[in-house]
Design a protein around this motif. Structure first.
Motif, PDB file in Angstrom:
ATOM      1  N   ASN A 404    -106.646  15.501  -1.673  1.00 55.92           N
ATOM      2  CA  ASN A 404    -105.478  15.824  -2.499  1.00 55.92           C
ATOM      3  C   ASN A 404    -105.720  17.085  -3.324  1.00 55.92           C
ATOM      4  O   ASN A 404    -106.864  17.471  -3.577  1.00 55.92           O
ATOM      5  CB  ASN A 404    -105.114  14.668  -3.421  1.00 55.92           C
ATOM      6  CG  ASN A 404    -104.453  13.521  -2.684  1.00 55.92           C
ATOM      7  OD1 ASN A 404    -104.825  12.361  -2.832  1.00 55.92           O
ATOM      8  ND2 ASN A 404    -103.461  13.830  -1.862  1.00 55.92           N
ATOM      9  N   THR A 405    -104.630  17.717  -3.751  1.00 61.01           N
ATOM     10  CA  THR A 405    -104.703  18.990  -4.467  1.00 61.01           C
ATOM     11  C   THR A 405    -104.063  18.889  -5.839  1.00 61.01           C
ATOM     12  O   THR A 405    -103.271  17.973  -6.120  1.00 61.01           O
ATOM     13  CB  THR A 405    -103.977  20.092  -3.671  1.00 61.01           C
ATOM     14  OG1 THR A 405    -102.560  19.812  -3.677  1.00 61.01           O
ATOM     15  CG2 THR A 405    -104.480  20.178  -2.235  1.00 61.01           C
ATOM     16  N   PHE A 406    -104.371  19.850  -6.679  1.00 60.91           N
ATOM     17  CA  PHE A 406    -103.760  19.920  -7.997  1.00 60.91           C
ATOM     18  C   PHE A 406    -102.276  20.265  -7.888  1.00 60.91           C
ATOM     19  O   PHE A 406    -101.472  19.786  -8.694  1.00 60.91           O
ATOM     20  CB  PHE A 406    -104.488  20.958  -8.857  1.00 60.91           C
ATOM     21  CG  PHE A 406    -105.864  20.521  -9.272  1.00 60.91           C
ATOM     22  CD1 PHE A 406    -106.055  19.746 -10.401  1.00 60.91           C
ATOM     23  CD2 PHE A 406    -106.975  20.879  -8.512  1.00 60.91           C
ATOM     24  CE1 PHE A 406    -107.323  19.334 -10.788  1.00 60.91           C
ATOM     25  CE2 PHE A 406    -108.245  20.473  -8.887  1.00 60.91           C
ATOM     26  CZ  PHE A 406    -108.429  19.706 -10.020  1.00 60.91           C
ATOM     27  N   GLU A 407    -101.912  21.060  -6.890  1.00 60.21           N
ATOM     28  CA  GLU A 407    -100.496  21.365  -6.707  1.00 60.21           C
ATOM     29  C   GLU A 407     -99.718  20.103  -6.357  1.00 60.21           C
ATOM     30  O   GLU A 407     -98.589  19.903  -6.823  1.00 60.21           O
ATOM     31  CB  GLU A 407    -100.297  22.417  -5.618  1.00 60.21           C
ATOM     32  CG  GLU A 407     -98.830  22.829  -5.470  1.00 60.21           C
ATOM     33  CD  GLU A 407     -98.618  23.977  -4.497  1.00 60.21           C
ATOM     34  OE1 GLU A 407     -97.454  24.417  -4.360  1.00 60.21           O
ATOM     35  OE2 GLU A 407     -99.599  24.437  -3.877  1.00 60.21           O
ATOM     36  N   GLU A 408    -100.317  19.214  -5.555  1.00 60.92           N
ATOM     37  CA  GLU A 408     -99.656  17.947  -5.245  1.00 60.92           C
ATOM     38  C   GLU A 408     -99.479  17.116  -6.510  1.00 60.92           C
ATOM     39  O   GLU A 408     -98.450  16.468  -6.702  1.00 60.92           O
ATOM     40  CB  GLU A 408    -100.466  17.172  -4.206  1.00 60.92           C
ATOM     41  CG  GLU A 408    -100.408  17.762  -2.807  1.00 60.92           C
ATOM     42  CD  GLU A 408    -101.224  16.958  -1.824  1.00 60.92           C
ATOM     43  OE1 GLU A 408    -100.724  16.689  -0.712  1.00 60.92           O
ATOM     44  OE2 GLU A 408    -102.378  16.593  -2.159  1.00 60.92           O
ATOM     45  N   VAL A 409    -100.497  17.112  -7.368  1.00 60.13           N
ATOM     46  CA  VAL A 409    -100.380  16.383  -8.633  1.00 60.13           C
ATOM     47  C   VAL A 409     -99.209  16.934  -9.434  1.00 60.13           C
ATOM     48  O   VAL A 409     -98.402  16.178  -9.998  1.00 60.13           O
ATOM     49  CB  VAL A 409    -101.694  16.477  -9.437  1.00 60.13           C
ATOM     50  CG1 VAL A 409    -101.494  15.941 -10.858  1.00 60.13           C
ATOM     51  CG2 VAL A 409    -102.809  15.696  -8.738  1.00 60.13           C
ATOM     52  N   TRP A 410     -99.094  18.255  -9.509  1.00 63.89           N
ATOM     53  CA  TRP A 410     -97.978  18.858 -10.233  1.00 63.89           C
ATOM     54  C   TRP A 410     -96.644  18.445  -9.626  1.00 63.89           C
ATOM     55  O   TRP A 410     -95.691  18.122 -10.346  1.00 63.89           O
ATOM     56  CB  TRP A 410     -98.099  20.384 -10.230  1.00 63.89           C
ATOM     57  CG  TRP A 410     -96.964  21.023 -10.970  1.00 63.89           C
ATOM     58  CD1 TRP A 410     -96.866  21.255 -12.303  1.00 63.89           C
ATOM     59  CD2 TRP A 410     -95.717  21.446 -10.398  1.00 63.89           C
ATOM     60  NE1 TRP A 410     -95.649  21.796 -12.620  1.00 63.89           N
ATOM     61  CE2 TRP A 410     -94.915  21.935 -11.467  1.00 63.89           C
ATOM     62  CE3 TRP A 410     -95.201  21.468  -9.108  1.00 63.89           C
ATOM     63  CZ2 TRP A 410     -93.629  22.434 -11.264  1.00 63.89           C
ATOM     64  CZ3 TRP A 410     -93.919  21.966  -8.906  1.00 63.89           C
ATOM     65  CH2 TRP A 410     -93.145  22.450  -9.975  1.00 63.89           C
ATOM     66  N   GLN A 411     -96.573  18.409  -8.297  1.00 65.11           N
ATOM     67  CA  GLN A 411     -95.325  18.019  -7.635  1.00 65.11           C
ATOM     68  C   GLN A 411     -94.950  16.578  -7.974  1.00 65.11           C
ATOM     69  O   GLN A 411     -93.775  16.270  -8.186  1.00 65.11           O
ATOM     70  CB  GLN A 411     -95.460  18.192  -6.120  1.00 65.11           C
ATOM     71  CG  GLN A 411     -95.507  19.632  -5.655  1.00 65.11           C
ATOM     72  CD  GLN A 411     -95.784  19.751  -4.165  1.00 65.11           C
ATOM     73  OE1 GLN A 411     -96.933  19.741  -3.714  1.00 65.11           O
ATOM     74  NE2 GLN A 411     -94.713  19.825  -3.371  1.00 65.11           N
ATOM     75  N   VAL A 412     -95.942  15.694  -8.001  1.00 64.13           N
ATOM     76  CA  VAL A 412     -95.664  14.297  -8.332  1.00 64.13           C
ATOM     77  C   VAL A 412     -95.184  14.185  -9.773  1.00 64.13           C
ATOM     78  O   VAL A 412     -94.208  13.473 -10.076  1.00 64.13           O
ATOM     79  CB  VAL A 412     -96.914  13.424  -8.104  1.00 64.13           C
ATOM     80  CG1 VAL A 412     -96.705  12.016  -8.654  1.00 64.13           C
ATOM     81  CG2 VAL A 412     -97.253  13.365  -6.613  1.00 64.13           C
TER      82      VAL A 412
END
Length: 423
Positions: A404-412
């Motif tokens: 998983n990525t930090f960008e995915e965390v931001w999207q969530v």
């Protein structure tokens, strides 16, 4: 770290992530040609790309050697005999759980291993027959303890001591667990609890539990289903007597993948340790003599009971090698940052029951949404965000450091902000 609720900030974190290339070693599920945001590694990890190669290799050996695959090496196939297939994952598992290679073995499934280890380490007497655990642990553990205690002719209602959170709290205070061990020390035959709680995501201070149990000469074991590959483990140094885990969550060994166990070396030479034995745990050098009288293999290998599932073991070895290669300290550092970033983004939107303290949690955050939680969960799924729903009102999200990525965390975080505002 000072977080910023900004996509470019998240992308900058991804650019300096030392584990960023590991994402490319996994198959990321897609929908309509777009990758899903998969935050469900606490339930089932993603498929490593190496899994198919490992599986195909053993299928080829089976095709060409059949039963001789157990013993023969073929220069053309460049195979390793299956007889010692359980040894292939030992270096990785030893690193992941903080053990020696002799103390770990991949085998069976979690609850089978739990029953095998309870047979060995739960030794009730007339005066010391109680088991201390936590309330609301994973149902498999509850059922295993209940039925195992009954099989000993004892009453679970009288034997089990279940430590509960304080009134109005969702997680446990370590001081309460340790106080319960002190209070019941003279009656205890075993302390057994999860390393990380499946529902709340709380990580327990296993070192302190083990240390206190040892002071009172009480065996201690841990269910590491949600801890292995997730939080730092030093089972050997902590003096833990035994532990068991599944491998299909953070270890990515596939649905129902082969599990594993740990038995501390202090028990290896004790021939009086009772066990439910099987052929595959018998001394390998004499196994095919087919004689009566069980003689255990040295170390954790002596708790094996059945012929290993070669195809599953091949996938398992390929998967755990990825985790060991990435290294637990590096994985832990990224995990703390991923989860902290998610916590930063959602803490003012929903109730987070997972502890704020990074030392008391792994990858997972558990969010309580009492009013319309299941609706929100469904909307997240429709938007390609895969988490996990637990009744009655909990969404579990697990940003996993291997893929998983930090960008995915931001999207969530962005999606939750929008959906909860609409709601």
């Amino acid at each position: 770290m000072n977080f910023v609720n900004d996509r470019d900030f998240a992308r900058q974190l991804d650019q300096v992530d030392p584990l960023r290339e590991y994402r490319h070693q996994f198959h990321i599920p897609q929908r309509n040609g777009q990758p899903l945001i998969y935050f469900c590694g606490n339930s089932l990890g993603l498929q490593p790309k190496a899994a198919r190669t490992a599986l195909d290799r053993e299928l080829t050996v089976w095709q060409h050697l059949a039963v001789e695959g157990w013993f023969d090496q073929d220069t053309t196939l460049q195979n390793e005999p299956w007889l010692a297939i359980h040894e292939r994952s030992k270096p990785a598992l030893a690193h992941i759980v903080g053990a020696t290679e002799a103390e770990v073995c991949a085998m069976n499934n979690l609850t089978v291993n739990m029953h095998l280890l309870l047979t060995s380490f739960y030794r009730p007497t007339a005066t010391r027959n109680r088991i201390l655990t936590i309330s609301g642990d994973f149902p498999s553990d509850q059922y295993a303890l209940e039925t195992h205690i009954r099989s000993r002719g004892l009453d679970p209602a009288k034997v089990l001591i279940e430590v509960t959170p304080h009134a109005g709290e969702d997680t446990w205070r370590m001081a309460t667990i340790l106080a319960a061990i002190e209070q019941h020390a003279d009656d205890l035959a075993l302390v057994l609890l999860s390393g990380v709680h499946y529902y709340t995501g709380q990580a327990f201070d296993m070192a302190s539990v083990a240390r206190l149990a040892q002071q009172h000469n009480v065996p201690v074991g841990f269910d590491l289903a949600h801890a292995v590959g997730n939080v730092p483990l030093h089972l050997h140094d902590w003096g833990v007597d035994f532990a068991f885990w599944c491998s299909y969550k953070y270890l990515n060994s596939g649905p129902g993948g082969v599990a594993g166990l740990f038995v501390h070396e202090k028990h290896h030479a004790d021939t009086n340790v009772p066990r439910l034995a099987g052929w595959w745990g018998y001394d390998q050098s004499r196994r095919f003599e087919m004689t009566k009288g069980f003689v255990a293999m040295p170390g954790a290998d002596g708790w094996q009971v059945s012929t290993p599932t070669v195809l599953a073991m091949a996938v398992h070895t390929a998967a755990v090698q990825l985790t060991a290669e990435a290294s637990m300290p590096t994985l832990r550092l990224k995990s703390e940052r991923l989860t902290a970033y998610l916590h930063f983004l959602v803490r003012d939107l929903v109730q987070v029951i997972t502890p704020d303290d990074p030392a008391q949690r792994g990858c997972q955050l558990s969010l309580l949404i009492p009013a319309n939680g299941k609706t929100v969960f469904g909307q997240l799924t429709e938007e390609g965000i895969i988490g996990d729903w637990r009744e009655p009102n909990c969404i579990r999200l697990a940003p996993t450091p291997l893929y998983n990525t930090f960008e995915e965390v931001w999207q969530v975080g962005n999606a939750l902000s929008r959906l909860l505002t609409i709601g």
